[in-house]
Design a protein around this motif. Structure first.
Motif, PDB file in Angstrom:
ATOM      1  N   TRP A  98     -50.402   8.675 -11.262  1.00 40.58           N
ATOM      2  CA  TRP A  98     -50.429  10.378 -10.775  1.00 40.58           C
ATOM      3  C   TRP A  98     -51.926  10.006  -9.980  1.00 40.58           C
ATOM      4  CZ3 TRP A  98     -55.643  12.288 -11.532  1.00 40.58           C
ATOM      5  CH2 TRP A  98     -56.102  12.206 -12.434  1.00 40.58           C
TER       6      TRP A  98
ATOM      7  N   VAL B 257     -49.635  14.346 -15.154  1.00 39.63           N
ATOM      8  CA  VAL B 257     -49.181  13.342 -14.970  1.00 39.63           C
ATOM      9  C   VAL B 257     -47.743  14.158 -15.299  1.00 39.63           C
ATOM     10  CG1 VAL B 257     -49.199  11.912 -17.241  1.00 39.63           C
ATOM     11  CG2 VAL B 257     -51.498  12.286 -16.204  1.00 39.63           C
ATOM     12  N   HIS B 258     -48.008  14.945 -16.170  1.00 39.37           N
ATOM     13  CA  HIS B 258     -46.016  15.393 -16.501  1.00 39.37           C
ATOM     14  C   HIS B 258     -45.352  15.674 -15.371  1.00 39.37           C
ATOM     15  CE1 HIS B 258     -44.201  19.727 -16.905  1.00 39.37           C
ATOM     16  NE2 HIS B 258     -43.309  19.023 -17.967  1.00 39.37           N
TER      17      HIS B 258
ATOM     18  N   LEU C  37     -40.665  11.622 -11.523  1.00 37.10           N
ATOM     19  CA  LEU C  37     -39.939  10.130 -11.842  1.00 37.10           C
ATOM     20  C   LEU C  37     -38.831   9.854 -13.022  1.00 37.10           C
ATOM     21  CD1 LEU C  37     -40.727   6.882 -11.815  1.00 37.10           C
ATOM     22  CD2 LEU C  37     -41.934   7.262 -13.623  1.00 37.10           C
TER      23      LEU C  37
ATOM     24  N   VAL D 226     -45.613  14.444 -11.987  1.00 35.87           N
ATOM     25  CA  VAL D 226     -45.488  12.848 -11.862  1.00 35.87           C
ATOM     26  C   VAL D 226     -44.791  12.863 -12.658  1.00 35.87           C
ATOM     27  CG1 VAL D 226     -45.996  10.310 -11.965  1.00 35.87           C
ATOM     28  CG2 VAL D 226     -47.670  11.872 -10.943  1.00 35.87           C
ATOM     29  N   ALA D 227     -44.595  12.748 -13.901  1.00 38.63           N
ATOM     30  CA  ALA D 227     -43.586  11.979 -15.119  1.00 38.63           C
ATOM     31  C   ALA D 227     -41.920  12.632 -14.835  1.00 38.63           C
ATOM     32  CB  ALA D 227     -43.441  12.371 -16.254  1.00 38.63           C
TER      33      ALA D 227
ATOM     34  N   ALA E  53     -46.135   6.782 -15.659  1.00 45.09           N
ATOM     35  CA  ALA E  53     -46.498   8.338 -15.084  1.00 45.09           C
ATOM     36  C   ALA E  53     -48.064   8.550 -15.251  1.00 45.09           C
ATOM     37  CB  ALA E  53     -46.167   9.614 -15.777  1.00 45.09           C
ATOM     38  N   ASP E  54     -49.082   7.795 -16.697  1.00 39.83           N
ATOM     39  CA  ASP E  54     -50.226   7.750 -16.911  1.00 39.83           C
ATOM     40  C   ASP E  54     -51.299   6.974 -15.282  1.00 39.83           C
ATOM     41  OD1 ASP E  54     -52.298   9.162 -17.686  1.00 39.83           O
ATOM     42  OD2 ASP E  54     -52.752   7.569 -19.170  1.00 39.83           O
TER      43      ASP E  54
ATOM     44  N   ALA F 295     -45.482  13.137 -21.702  1.00 36.43           N
ATOM     45  CA  ALA F 295     -46.016  13.049 -20.750  1.00 36.43           C
ATOM     46  C   ALA F 295     -47.403  14.183 -20.881  1.00 36.43           C
ATOM     47  CB  ALA F 295     -45.925  13.233 -19.026  1.00 36.43           C
TER      48      ALA F 295
ATOM     49  N   LEU G 226     -44.634   8.370  -5.029  1.00 32.53           N
ATOM     50  CA  LEU G 226     -45.809   9.341  -5.808  1.00 32.53           C
ATOM     51  C   LEU G 226     -46.748   9.209  -5.826  1.00 32.53           C
ATOM     52  CD1 LEU G 226     -43.577   8.355  -8.880  1.00 32.53           C
ATOM     53  CD2 LEU G 226     -43.440  10.429  -7.616  1.00 32.53           C
TER      54      LEU G 226
END
Length: 200
Positions: free
Chosen positions: A142, A46-47, A53, A49-50, A138-139, A75, A180
């Motif tokens: 992912w 998740v981090h 983003l 992807v954040a 992001a959550d 994230a 993503l």
């Protein structure tokens, strides 16, 4: 392999495609809390992807003012309450949200940063900022999950700042989320390769 070894591997395994490491402060929290290895793997996904983003937003929307570090911290810690409610790593439940906020506060994290543990699953509150929305996106993305209501809230914020139409912002946001989402299978496989339970 023992649980601490698996946790360290989840924190440092490069992944395929590579995932960024978590912030040092978060890594120390996870070690101190003896986090389940799968949680560390999930937070890294998740981090990462954040991070991607945020980079896209900074390039496309330079007028958008937001706290980049807060998004990345949020994230990286949003599910930290699952160190207490481990069953919610493999099943539904929301007890981890408030537990995570309290855990972070107990570790000396400011309320401003601890809030993401609670807001990542509730994006309709009156005090929800763009940072909260980005952590929530992001959550979801992912694992390539799309939530129209959440995405519409982000698009509205972007259109307010950019002066472009919502439709233009929607198309651009849809494109980046599609890109993503393409790495979801690899991220899911990375997460699934680590156990939910601590091996004590």
């Amino acid at each position: 392999m023992t649980s601490p070894d698996l946790l360290l591997r989840a924190l440092h395994d490069e992944g395929n495609p590579p995932l960024r490491p978590l912030p040092d402060r978060v890594e120390e929290f996870l070690k101190k809390l003896d986090a389940p290895p799968r949680l560390a793997a999930h937070l890294r996904a998740v981090h990462d992807v954040a991070h991607r983003l945020v980079e896209w937003l900074e390039e496309r929307e330079p007028a958008l003012r937001f706290d980049r570090d807060a998004v990345l911290f949020g994230a990286a810690t949003h599910d930290i309450g699952k160190t207490v409610h481990v069953g919610e790593l493999s099943g539904p439940g929301s007890a981890h949200e408030e537990a995570g906020r309290e855990l972070l506060l107990a570790q000396g994290v400011s309320a401003e940063l601890a809030r993401f543990a609670g807001t990542h699953a509730a994006w309709n509150g009156p005090d929800i900022g763009i940072e909260d929305l980005l952590v929530s996106v992001a959550d979801k993305i992912w694992k390539n999950k799309r939530v129209q209501e959440l995405e519409d809230l982000v698009v509205a914020r972007l259109a307010e700042v950019s002066g472009r139409t919502r439709w233009e912002e929607f198309l651009a946001f849809d494109d980046v989320l599609g890109a993503l989402g393409e790495g979801a299978d690899q991220r899911l496989a990375f997460q699934a390769s680590y156990p939910v339970r601590r091996a004590h």
